[in-house]
Every structure is written in C-alpha cells, then in structure tokens.
Design an enzyme around this catalytic site. Sequence first.
Site, PDB file in Angstrom:
ATOM      1  N   HIS A   1       0.869  -1.177   0.000  1.00 56.66           N
ATOM      2  CA  HIS A   1       0.000   0.000   0.000  1.00 56.66           C
ATOM      3  C   HIS A   1       0.906   1.227   0.000  1.00 56.66           C
ATOM      4  O   HIS A   1       1.565   1.534   0.995  1.00 56.66           O
ATOM      5  CB  HIS A   1      -0.894  -0.015   1.242  1.00 56.66           C
ATOM      6  CG  HIS A   1      -1.910   1.079   1.274  1.00 56.66           C
ATOM      7  ND1 HIS A   1      -3.238   0.847   1.533  1.00 56.66           N
ATOM      8  CD2 HIS A   1      -1.800   2.415   1.098  1.00 56.66           C
ATOM      9  CE1 HIS A   1      -3.890   2.007   1.505  1.00 56.66           C
ATOM     10  NE2 HIS A   1      -3.035   2.962   1.247  1.00 56.66           N
TER      11      HIS A   1
ATOM     12  N   ARG B   1      -8.096  14.982   2.515  1.00 54.13           N
ATOM     13  CA  ARG B   1      -7.866  15.557   3.848  1.00 54.13           C
ATOM     14  C   ARG B   1      -6.431  15.271   4.266  1.00 54.13           C
ATOM     15  O   ARG B   1      -5.677  14.609   3.564  1.00 54.13           O
ATOM     16  CB  ARG B   1      -8.813  14.916   4.860  1.00 54.13           C
ATOM     17  CG  ARG B   1      -8.717  13.382   4.852  1.00 54.13           C
ATOM     18  CD  ARG B   1      -9.425  12.736   6.008  1.00 54.13           C
ATOM     19  NE  ARG B   1      -9.553  11.300   5.859  1.00 54.13           N
ATOM     20  CZ  ARG B   1      -8.602  10.411   6.104  1.00 54.13           C
ATOM     21  NH1 ARG B   1      -7.415  10.816   6.477  1.00 54.13           N
ATOM     22  NH2 ARG B   1      -8.826   9.110   5.964  1.00 54.13           N
TER      23      ARG B   1
END
Length: 447
Positions: A208, A291
């Site tokens: 990831h 964000r």
Amino acid sequence: MFQKILIANRGEIALRVLRACKELGIQTVVVHSTADSDAMHVRLADESVCIGPPPSRESYLNIHQIVAACEITGADAVHPGYGFLSENAKFADILAAHNITFIGPSGDHIRIMGDKIEAKRTAKRLGIPVVPGSDGAISDEKEAKRIAAAIGYPVIIKASAGGGGRGMKVARTEADLEVALQTAKSEAGAAFGDDAVYIEKYLEKPRHIELQVFGDGAGRGVHFGERDCSLQRRHQKVWEEANSPALNAEERARIGGICAKAIADLGYSGAGTIEFLYENGEFYFIEMNTRLQVEHPVTEAITGIDLVHEQIRVASGGGLSVKQEDIKFNGHAIECRVNAEDPRTFTPSPGTITHFHTPGGLGIRVDSGVYSGYRIPPYYDSLIGKLIVHGRNRVECMMRLRRALDEFVVDGIKTTLPLFRDLVGNPDIANGDYDIHWLEKYLAKEE
C-alpha cells in the site's frame, strides 16, 4: 491570513492543528463534547465551546452546532482534522454559505473522490494508473461474471461508498462470486446506505503506497513523496514509513510526477493523498483521501515542511509556499500508531492513564493529546498517540525506534506498544520485506 480558526475535531489531531495555529499567530477555538471537557486541546485553546453529549452524531458530527460555534466566536475558518466531518461535502458547502472557509478542498472535489467509482473514472481521465475492473457499479451477477472472466480471478468486490474494509469481499473462483457479490452489497447497504459495488482485479501480494499531494486551486500541484502503509490489520493502518523501502528513485519520481500533474489538472486545493496498490513495479489507484492523513508526520520528518501550515496558507489564498524543485527528501521516518487496545485481540481498552512517559532525544516526535491522569472515553477512535522516528537512513531509524519504544510508558490501560516492540525485532520488518497481508498472517501465527 485567518484571524481565528475553529478546530472541529478532538484528540491528538486537534492538538496538532492547534499548535500550528499558535505558531502562525492565529487565535484558536476548539469544540468538544462533554466527554472531552478535560482534554489537552481544550485546556490549551484560546476559546472552547461545548457542542453536545458524548455520541459523535450529537457533537463532533453535529454540523448545526459547529456552525453556531463559529458564529458565536467569530471564527473565520474551520480546520476539520481527519475523520468526523473532514470529508463531508455538505459541511464544506454549508460553511461556504456562511462565509466561513473550510480548510480543505471544495465540496465538489470531496464528492468526486468520496464516490469510489467516480474517483476511479476521474483518476483514469487524469492519467493515473488504475486497477483493471468495472468502469462503474455492477448491475447484476451476469455482468460481474463477465468482467471477472475478462480480468481474471481472483477479484475483489468493493462498496462504491465504502471505507475501512466494509463492503469488500474476495472471490477466487466463479463459484465464489455470487456469495461475495451478495455479501458485499448487503454490507455496503447496511454500513453506507448505498449498496452499489464495483469489481476489480485482486492483487495477491501488493504493498500500500500513498502519495502526499497539494494543490493551490489555481492549476499548481506538487507532491511530497510517498508513504508505505502496508502494515495493516483489517484494512486499518498500523505502521507507516517514508520513503517506502520497496521503491527506487526512478519509480518514486515517476509516480510523484503523475500525481502532481493530476492534482494540478484537477484544480485541486489543499492537502490530499492518492493511494495505490503496488505490485511487480506497477501502481494501481485505489482511492484519494481529500484531507490530512493520520500518518502525515512521517512526510514532515523527511521533507522538513509543516503540512498543516501549508494547508492554512493555501486555504487563506496564499498559495503553495514551495515549488516541486524546492522539496528535498532527507533520511527515513517511521510512525507507529499507539492505540488504547489489547495488543493481541485489539479489543478497545478505555480507562484512566495512571502514568504516561514519552521518549525523547534526536529524531523522536510524539503526537498525543493524553497525559497522566487522563481518562480515555469509550466513545471514540482508540488512537491515543503516534510515535514518529526519523533517522539518516532506515537502519538508523529502526535502531532509534527500538530505543524509543523501550522508553515509552503508558500505565493503567492496555496499548499496542508491545506489538510494535515485537515488530521492530522481526527480520521481515527489518528488511522491509512485507505486504498488506503480512501483519494479519503474523498475528494469526501468534494466536
């Protein structure tokens, strides 16, 4: 620049934003539930407003109360932190309607990236590599079987409006597909009120990898390098590194350039994170978070740039403070998320912290809002702090992390510190040889 910022969050991220505001000479307002009246950020803010009882929906998710707090205190901007309302397009729109600046992207960009299917379409249009799969929501089992046969098994069914691993099911054969599809749709409907799902190729041993990006909203975009977030449990990140031990300089520059250009072309404003699965030298877009990320401190450690300062600067109209060529990467950083949980079962462990001692020394940072005598409420996320360690290289960073973990003391509750003490001594972790499935396999062996 803003005169007064309201921080619509709690815990360590509220304190993190508060510190940035103070350094910039900006007045601060924090909102809090009755359960957080003795929290550190409430004690340190210039003003505080109680907005409701402990349940999040009645306090930290109560848009009406937060807007009212802005009007009462005269706050001209809101920093949402992460979680809660940080990716709520409606909240951003309502603030704009009240002439209050949302320190984040536009409501439109939040909506685009909040819908996994639309986000994938947008990424593809912007030249970001995507995982092979359906172009939109799957209408029925027949279509799912056709797509799965075309891209090859195994495949994964994902909720369009999903997150946190809910509404995600793997099918390794056609026989598995019907049950996986029905289960994913059912979970998605229950969790998100939307049972739309899509299908993608399932990668067996990916890492990831995420890229920290920023846009100025006027056609400029930069990246601040990547983070490796492969150590996960139930799709929740546990340990993050910058830079990734799996990438070389050429790969890093290539994917960074793609992401910076995409952000510029999108006209995006503020901080964002473009997340990928990485396998066999290829990157595959999975989502974009609009964000600040929990793990942003490792990026700050290797770049020396305060990302919250940058958020505030961009939102106030000041633009980006750096060009891509100004961003230099120095050394290696690792973050461990210290949760109030049993280190083996991960059962939440609220209660009173009887003793709290954080490590110190060169290259050590602890972001936490707790203290000795603080009572951790049972109503919220279990994260109580983040240990961030920086070294000149990964070897030095790992040695420094081992030492810091030995110094870290949290008494009165169970925490995940023992897990990290085990991990830092593991040969696979020491060698950077792990993928997104590694931690769950490791924990299963330990049971």
